[in-house]
Each structure stands twice: as C-alpha cells, then as structure tokens.
Motif scaffolding. Structure first.
Motif, PDB file in Angstrom:
ATOM      1  N   CYS A   1      35.845  36.599  35.636  1.00  0.00           N
ATOM      2  CA  CYS A   1      35.622  37.329  34.883  1.00  0.00           C
ATOM      3  C   CYS A   1      36.410  38.657  34.739  1.00  0.00           C
ATOM      4  O   CYS A   1      36.820  39.242  33.759  1.00  0.00           O
ATOM      5  N   VAL A   2      36.950  38.916  36.321  1.00  0.00           N
ATOM      6  CA  VAL A   2      38.165  39.872  36.186  1.00  0.00           C
ATOM      7  C   VAL A   2      39.418  39.625  35.338  1.00  0.00           C
ATOM      8  O   VAL A   2      39.896  40.064  34.833  1.00  0.00           O
ATOM      9  N   ASP A   3      39.522  38.260  35.581  1.00  0.00           N
ATOM     10  CA  ASP A   3      40.914  37.645  35.074  1.00  0.00           C
ATOM     11  C   ASP A   3      40.627  37.640  33.546  1.00  0.00           C
ATOM     12  O   ASP A   3      41.678  38.154  32.905  1.00  0.00           O
ATOM     13  N   ILE A   4      39.359  37.594  32.901  1.00  0.00           N
ATOM     14  CA  ILE A   4      39.469  37.310  31.564  1.00  0.00           C
ATOM     15  C   ILE A   4      39.215  38.752  30.944  1.00  0.00           C
ATOM     16  O   ILE A   4      39.892  38.870  29.812  1.00  0.00           O
TER      17      ILE A   4
ATOM     18  N   ALA B   1      40.545  37.926  42.341  1.00  0.00           N
ATOM     19  CA  ALA B   1      40.304  39.246  42.009  1.00  0.00           C
ATOM     20  C   ALA B   1      40.532  40.430  42.893  1.00  0.00           C
ATOM     21  O   ALA B   1      40.264  40.106  44.152  1.00  0.00           O
ATOM     22  N   GLU B   2      41.339  41.365  42.678  1.00  0.00           N
ATOM     23  CA  GLU B   2      41.434  42.432  43.554  1.00  0.00           C
ATOM     24  C   GLU B   2      40.030  43.274  43.739  1.00  0.00           C
ATOM     25  O   GLU B   2      39.665  43.743  42.691  1.00  0.00           O
ATOM     26  N   ALA B   3      39.688  43.537  44.979  1.00  0.00           N
ATOM     27  CA  ALA B   3      38.329  44.224  45.238  1.00  0.00           C
ATOM     28  C   ALA B   3      38.830  45.707  45.132  1.00  0.00           C
ATOM     29  O   ALA B   3      38.886  46.575  45.981  1.00  0.00           O
ATOM     30  N   ASP B   4      39.006  46.353  44.093  1.00  0.00           N
ATOM     31  CA  ASP B   4      39.463  47.666  43.751  1.00  0.00           C
ATOM     32  C   ASP B   4      38.743  48.178  42.532  1.00  0.00           C
ATOM     33  O   ASP B   4      37.733  47.657  42.205  1.00  0.00           O
ATOM     34  N   GLU B   5      38.935  49.516  42.454  1.00  0.00           N
ATOM     35  CA  GLU B   5      38.148  50.441  41.636  1.00  0.00           C
ATOM     36  C   GLU B   5      38.089  49.734  40.112  1.00  0.00           C
ATOM     37  O   GLU B   5      37.087  49.746  39.274  1.00  0.00           O
ATOM     38  N   LEU B   6      39.284  49.268  39.789  1.00  0.00           N
ATOM     39  CA  LEU B   6      39.606  48.764  38.374  1.00  0.00           C
ATOM     40  C   LEU B   6      38.766  47.543  38.330  1.00  0.00           C
ATOM     41  O   LEU B   6      38.045  47.424  37.075  1.00  0.00           O
ATOM     42  N   GLY B   7      38.549  46.504  39.396  1.00  0.00           N
ATOM     43  CA  GLY B   7      37.795  45.250  39.408  1.00  0.00           C
ATOM     44  C   GLY B   7      36.410  45.547  38.947  1.00  0.00           C
ATOM     45  O   GLY B   7      35.687  45.029  38.180  1.00  0.00           O
TER      46      GLY B   7
ATOM     47  N   SER C   1      31.487  45.954  35.733  1.00  0.00           N
ATOM     48  CA  SER C   1      30.437  46.757  35.366  1.00  0.00           C
ATOM     49  C   SER C   1      30.044  46.596  33.890  1.00  0.00           C
ATOM     50  O   SER C   1      28.757  46.739  33.404  1.00  0.00           O
ATOM     51  N   SER C   2      30.950  46.295  33.220  1.00  0.00           N
ATOM     52  CA  SER C   2      30.688  45.904  31.602  1.00  0.00           C
ATOM     53  C   SER C   2      30.324  44.682  31.232  1.00  0.00           C
ATOM     54  O   SER C   2      29.818  44.460  29.982  1.00  0.00           O
TER      55      SER C   2
END
Length: 336
Positions: A134-137, A151-157, A162-163
């Motif tokens: 999902c992060v990649d998409i 997937a990077e476990a950061d705030e951006l991810g 969350s959306s």
C-alpha cells in the motif's frame, strides 16, 4: 474464524494437509470429525484451553439442526471441477457460532484471544507485506513485481497508510486488523456473519487498546454495506465459503460482492490454504470473463473488474509431484 498453526513442510503429508475438508455425508463419523477439527483448529501461540471433545460435540449438535441441501447444479470455476463437492462443517455458520461461543467463554475466564487462522507467523507476514504494498502504491510505484519492496517505517509511510480505508471480511477475532493497526493503518472495519465473533473481536480490541477499530455483523454474501473500501482483506473466508455444499455458486456470489465493496484502484488481498496462487488467479480470470460477457450483453463497460497485482513469495515451499508449492497463498488483486 479459527486458525491453523503451520508446521514444518513435509512432502509426504502436504497433500493430506490440502484435503482436510470432509463430505457432508461423512460428518457423522467421530474419526472424520476429529480429523477435520484437528487439521483446522490447531492451537495458536495466543493459547487456548478449549475442550476439543466438547467443541466437536457442540459442532455436531449445531450441524444436526442444519438442513443440508444437495450440492448446487452450478459448476466450479475450475477448468476440471471435482466430481463430488468437497464440503465440511466449516462451511456452516452454525459451526462458527458454536466455536466463538467457546472462544468468548475462554476469553472471559482466561483472557485468551483464541486461535489465529493460519497461525501468527502468517498473519504477521500478511500485515507487513500489505503495508509495503500500500505504501508503494500510494507513492505511485506501481510495478509488476513489488514483493521485495520494503516500506519505510517513517512518518510519511504512516501518513500514507492512514488514508487507506480497510475492510476485513470474515474478521473472526479481529486480530488481523490489530496487526494492520500496528503497521500504521487507522481506518479499519471488520465484518463477520457470526455475532459472537464480532462480540469477541470488539472485546479484544478494547482490551488491547484498539478501540478505534469498527466491527459489524455482516455476511459478505448478503452484504448490507454501501461504502467502498480501498483495501479489502480476506484471510480464510473464501476457503470457508468454498466448504459449503453450495460452495461453487457461493464463491461466484462472493466475487460479485467483493467487486462492489472494493473501490476502483483499490486492492484485494486474499490469503488461502485451499487454493494456490495460480488457482486464485484463474478464478478471478473466470469472474472477469463472466462480467465482461454480461457487460457486452448490456452494452456497458467491458473492462475486467480485477487484475492480478502481486503475491507473497516468502512462504516456505515444498516439492510434490514435480511441482513446487506452498501450503499458504497470499495474492493481491487490483480493482480496475
């Protein structure tokens, strides 16, 4: 739903592991009932003190009240359908109602979460792999092969996840949704046709600090949901549906329902121990062909509803009959 605890692969027993379902006529056999329960209800790491003999008796009593209809005349989606429908007590809601009545009692008395379908390890793989997908998409990286994406476990991810609106159909005790919440998903809904399963899932979520997860009583085959979701999860539900005497026709209803629940551009992630990756892809292709044929008759959009997207390649594999396979398959499909 209840769960399997996967054991190390053994080529000599792999075929037996894929053939645990029993015919309706054999349900009266204590030996067969034991095989089915032992194969599908092995204890998970979450622990369980359920009395297996009592569970068998409860399931048998529940099934005695079910009017078993003859298998439907509809043919299977497989190219060469089996001559006899493969059915099991796990295809009936009455079995799950009895099972979750025990699970609720066990939770209240001992605090145990109960069993995990396919085991904890598979659940964690599904959740982390789905997060990466999902992060990649969300970042616009829609490649043909995304299985090695981390997937990077950061705030951006976390913000991206969350959306995503998430629906888990046949949620059982809801632990998969808890695992997805740990990965960063926040808009989470679980449905199950067993009111007792939903009660257990809500109790566990409240206890474990996931009170934001919503749980609803809903049968995916007769869904009352009107919302479309960006991510739909199925961990064992299609398997159980296929074990009903009318499994073939119910599976067709399933695909129609899921196609309505999944928003365009959304992802369906199915985890199965009864179907291989190739079998799931073929079943989706058959559904696509039926829908396009209907659309042609109605002179509407002829684009196939689903497209194969990716699958988990990290499950242990084994060689049997000259072919390489795995006991569990997790496949993602894109809603067109």
């Amino acid at each position: 739903m209840a769960g399997i605890r996967l054991q190390p692969e053994d080529p000599d027993v792999s075929q037996q592991s894929r053939s645990v379902a029993l015919s309706a006529a054999d349900l009266v056999s204590d030996d067969d009932r034991s095989v089915a329960a032992d194969s599908w209800s092995i204890k998970s790491e979450y622990g369980s003190t359920l009395d297996d003999d009592q569970r068998h008796a409860d399931a048998a009593e529940a099934l005695s009240n079910v009017n078993l209809r003859p298998p439907s005349d509809y043919s299977s989606d497989k190219d060469e359908p089996d001559s006899e429908a493969v059915t099991s007590m796990l295809g009936f809601q009455s079995y799950w109602d009895a099972a979750y009545a025990d699970e609720i009692t066990n939770f209240r008395e001992h605090g145990h979460a109960g069993e995990v379908w396919f085991g904890v390890d598979v659940m964690e793989v599904v959740a982390s792999w789905t997060k990466a997908l999902c992060v990649d998409i969300s970042q616009g990286c829609i490649a043909n092969d995304v299985d090695d994406v981390k997937a990077e476990a950061d705030e951006l991810g976390d913000k991206l996840l969350s959306s995503w609106s998430v629906l888990d159909i046949g949620t059982g005790n809801g632990l998969l949704l808890q695992e997805l919440a740990k990965q960063g998903f926040s808009d989470l809904t679980g449905t199950d046709y067993s009111e007792r399963a939903v009660s257990l899932a809500q109790s566990l979520a409240n206890r474990d600090g996931f009170s934001n997860i919503k749980f609803l009583v809903d049968d995916v085959l007769e869904t009352k949901l009107e919302q479309e979701f960006q991510l739909v999860m199925d961990k064992g539900t299609l398997d159980a549906i296929g074990l009903h005497p009318d499994g073939p026709v119910k599976r067709r209803i399933y695909w129609d329902a899921v196609s309505r629940l999944l928003a365009p551009g959304g992802i369906l992630v199915i985890t199965s121990c009864n179907s291989t990756k190739d079998e799931l892809v073929q079943e989706v292709e058959n559904f696509n062909q039926r829908k396009m044929a209907t659309a042609q008759d109605e002179d509407s959009c002829r684009e196939p509803p689903f497209q194969y997207f990716s699958h988990v390649r990290t499950y242990p594999t084994f060689m049997f009959g000259g072919s390489v396979g795995s006991r569990v398959a997790t496949v993602a499909f894109l809603r067109k």
